[in-house]
Design an enzyme around this catalytic site. Sequence first.
Site, PDB file in Angstrom:
ATOM      1  N   SER A   1      11.607  21.705  10.787  1.00 11.57           N
ATOM      2  CA  SER A   1      11.372  20.417  10.118  1.00 11.57           C
ATOM      3  C   SER A   1       9.919  19.990  10.013  1.00 11.57           C
ATOM      4  O   SER A   1       9.613  19.022   9.312  1.00 11.57           O
ATOM      5  CB  SER A   1      12.175  19.311  10.807  1.00 11.57           C
ATOM      6  OG  SER A   1      13.521  19.354  10.381  1.00 11.57           O
TER       7      SER A   1
ATOM      8  N   SER B   1      12.910  18.252   7.592  1.00  9.00           N
ATOM      9  CA  SER B   1      13.147  16.823   7.538  1.00  9.00           C
ATOM     10  C   SER B   1      11.905  15.949   7.625  1.00  9.00           C
ATOM     11  O   SER B   1      11.959  14.773   7.285  1.00  9.00           O
ATOM     12  CB  SER B   1      14.095  16.441   8.668  1.00  9.00           C
ATOM     13  OG  SER B   1      13.469  16.607   9.928  1.00  9.00           O
TER      14      SER B   1
ATOM     15  N   LYS C   1       6.472  10.104  12.000  1.00  8.62           N
ATOM     16  CA  LYS C   1       7.855  10.283  11.545  1.00  8.62           C
ATOM     17  C   LYS C   1       8.713   9.169  12.145  1.00  8.62           C
ATOM     18  O   LYS C   1       8.518   8.773  13.298  1.00  8.62           O
ATOM     19  CB  LYS C   1       8.358  11.657  11.992  1.00  8.62           C
ATOM     20  CG  LYS C   1       9.683  12.082  11.357  1.00  8.62           C
ATOM     21  CD  LYS C   1      10.033  13.517  11.763  1.00  8.62           C
ATOM     22  CE  LYS C   1      11.331  13.992  11.130  1.00  8.62           C
ATOM     23  NZ  LYS C   1      11.651  15.394  11.518  1.00  8.62           N
TER      24      LYS C   1
END
Lengths: 511, 477
Positions: free
Chosen positions: B173, B149, B74
Amino acid sequence: MTDVGRVVPEDAGGAWEMVVGLEVHTELRTATKLFCGCANLFGDEPNTHVCPVCLGLPGSLPVLNQRAVELAMAIGTALHCEIRPSTFHRKNYFYPDMPKDYQISQYDEPINVSGWLQLPGGRRIGIERAHLEEDTGKTAHAGSSGRIQGAEYSLVDYNRSGVPLVEIVSAPDMRSSTEARAYATELRAILIACGASDGKMEEGSMRVDANVSVRPGPGAPFGTRCEIKNLNSLRSLGRAVDYEAQRQIALLESGDAVVQQTRHWDEGEGRTVALRSKEEAYDYRYFLEPDLVPVVPDPAWITAVGAALGPLPAERRARLVALLAGAVPAVGEGFPDPDVGVDAEGSPGVSDAEREQILTVVDLGLDGLVVAAVAGGVPARLALARTANEAATDAGAAASLDPGAYTTLLGMEVAGTLSATQVKAILSDLLAHGGGDPVELARARGFEAMADAALVTVVREAVDAHPAEWVRYRDGEEKLAQFFVGQVMKATRGQANGKGVVAELERLARE
Amino acid sequence: MTAAAIAAAVRSGERRAATVTEASLAAIAAGEGEIHAFALVLADGARRRAEEIDAQVAAGQDPGPLAGVPVALKDNLCTRGVPTTCCSRILEGWLPPYDATVVKRLAAAGAVVVGKSNMDEFAMGSSTETSAFGPTRNPRDTSRVPGGSSGGSAAAVAAGFTPVALGSDTGGSIRQPAALCGVVGMKPTYGTVSRYGLVAFASSLDQVGPLATTVADAALLFDVIGGRDERDTTSLDRPAPRLASVVGQGVEGMTIGVLAEYLEGADPAVAGRIAQAAEVLAAAGARVEEVSVPEVRLGLSAYYLIAPAEASSTLARYDGVRYGLRVDAEDTAAMNVATRSAGFGAEVKRRIMLGTYALSAGYVDAYYGQALRVRTRIIDGFAAAYERCDALLGPTAPTTAFALGAKLDDPLSMYLSDVCTIPTNLAGHPAISVPFGTGADGLPVGAQVLAPALAEATMFKVAAVLEAGAPAVGAGS
């Protein structure tokens, strides 16, 4: 209450009473910063002691320096505070020299609370709290004014960012500028004694802000206060507090009100001026710092920090008083209890001048020299006077003098080998050179005591010249030794070592 | 092929890391144009790293438990010298001078980083649509969002670009996009994985965790990244986890509570899948009962005060002074405002404003303070449930993947997508999302297993039973 003391004058004239509280920030003398491993060093090339943590780079996290916690606890112990489990908060505001745009500081749960500091005069000033926080970087504004207004550009040095600070907040307990100065002086000496700070106000490692208000008289409610910043010396502190109190009195007496504000001390103009008025007071939006865990020092650690604490200034003053009264220092001897020392007003055998000398010597951290000299056979009054009057003229150099060399030097004065004037000259050499061998320095200046061989000859000549006195001396009339010392001194114009003369006389008598 | 299988093959010399990496890069080249799972693909770096792994194997050395395994990171995990943007304009051009601890641990285990995955800006979002670099599409149905996310990481795994990925989970997330993309996603106990080098959103809630195609791979990754880190004071002083081996041990004798509150707002098809999951656990020997933790209903409100409050402070440093974007203006304060106005997207600004307000003098106790009290009540509520239960079961998200754009202009509806994941973050507990069949629309449903703090072993055992008993997820609708 005890302790020799500076006399605190009553505020003379007028009904107004001044009320002063001080907020003192001190940088801690740790090897590294509060939350990272960068060196805590003053004065190096800008931005050479920085890392992701003290630059607040994305993803970095603070790790608390345990040595800083120890020093904070040492300060708390010295100030008779309660040492408690504590937490850190974030104090949020934007400023370019603060890399995270928040300061990590202790807020509602500080490590030290509810202590006191006793002034040399005996009065106790309350300590509300002494808490840990991080310092900011430093901004330099390029341009004619050197201030942020009108600067062409600004440069930021983050070497200081994250340096550990302890902020010590007093109660509003001081009633004169003299007391404020005495408090700051005593606090500074305590911080130095703790090993927590170097106490250098001029370099900014100790920074003092004063909260000043006035009221109609003792017992009346506190008046509106103003906070005075930019106090870079004890002298500024005293002047600023007096100026500010007079300013407020003048306002009140002319029917105006004091407006609570932060004011800047202008040393050149000798007055305080309101800092640019903020449209609104800052809202720092304090909240618990989620990147750190609570600091919960176990009792054993607190005890160990207290046990490691050296003697504090009050104890050290009491010890000097004891030395003047004839106490003999010995290695490992405990210090007298500062609370049963000699009363400030009536220390038997301590003159006002000596009281001032004691305060000076302890403030400057030079009492170790006095104690060492007395232990080495130097009379206490001489050791105190030389230290307070001569060594203190360059306190920085004196603090690093070898006590052995210092004792040797004063011993030469006691023995009569050197005159007082010669001792002062050599002491100034020692201070200027940052040390040295006093015997060598005396020789270099031509103050050298006579070499042994020459002394033997001169003593023999004195004995031969006074046969009757010699027989009486040899038969046990010891006081005649002083007669022969006098003869030898006369013959050598004071260059001989008195103890050496006596030793030679004794040797001859045994022959 | 699972990460475990790849690592075994590379370690034994059966397969070259270079071959595995080329396969991953080829899959990305073929699918990335449509999916947009990555903010940055690191093909050259991945190839170099794969060569190193192969050289180690050739020299008789063991590259580690993730030997040659392609991984997506990420884009809020710091990578030394490699752009790390949190998919925000404000960090454009910033090159971190250091690697996050989890990135170092992956490297030490022999993993090959193939790219930085797309995400909602600063991890604020549930659909990966707030990324400054454009949205990611759900590989199961490209008209749908992947969740967020960590939508890029979930999509990379679901699309077969990489067998595993790292995400971060502040309010769901990792788990919510895992559910929406039909992969496994795990949020560890707070403090078990270092946050050093994870660009913070809300420090008291953030935790790094794995996304994978299997529960066993998630456990393998957790073992690699977990354990005490001296650089993160909030990391727990415990030995690194060793859970890959416990995954298959079953649920015999466990008590599993089905969390009633999580079914209240769930789509009926999703609720049906959870009932079916409970049957699978019962059939495997667990005692299954309904459990109520009414406090979790307060989670969403508390979260949307606590997380923005922390973020409003944490994101203050993006001021244009030291790194990233700077928009010049007449003085420093104006430069700060201009930079932040241009650099942050709408959702980030909304949360900074929410958080600033929640901490403001006169309001802090009523909002932030109240939210902290609610947080404590949620912890107490879970504790009561865990007196009877070893683990809890519920849906990960109330619905399957929604259409791109469907909720972007309706923040409250978007926030509700995390209603079943947020309480876990507030409590600091672990939870995992396991694919369990599909909804009425044919899109994946995630079953969520919640466990008490540090009970990851229990959590993985339950998850593995669900995985084994799950109805198949179709490749698309």
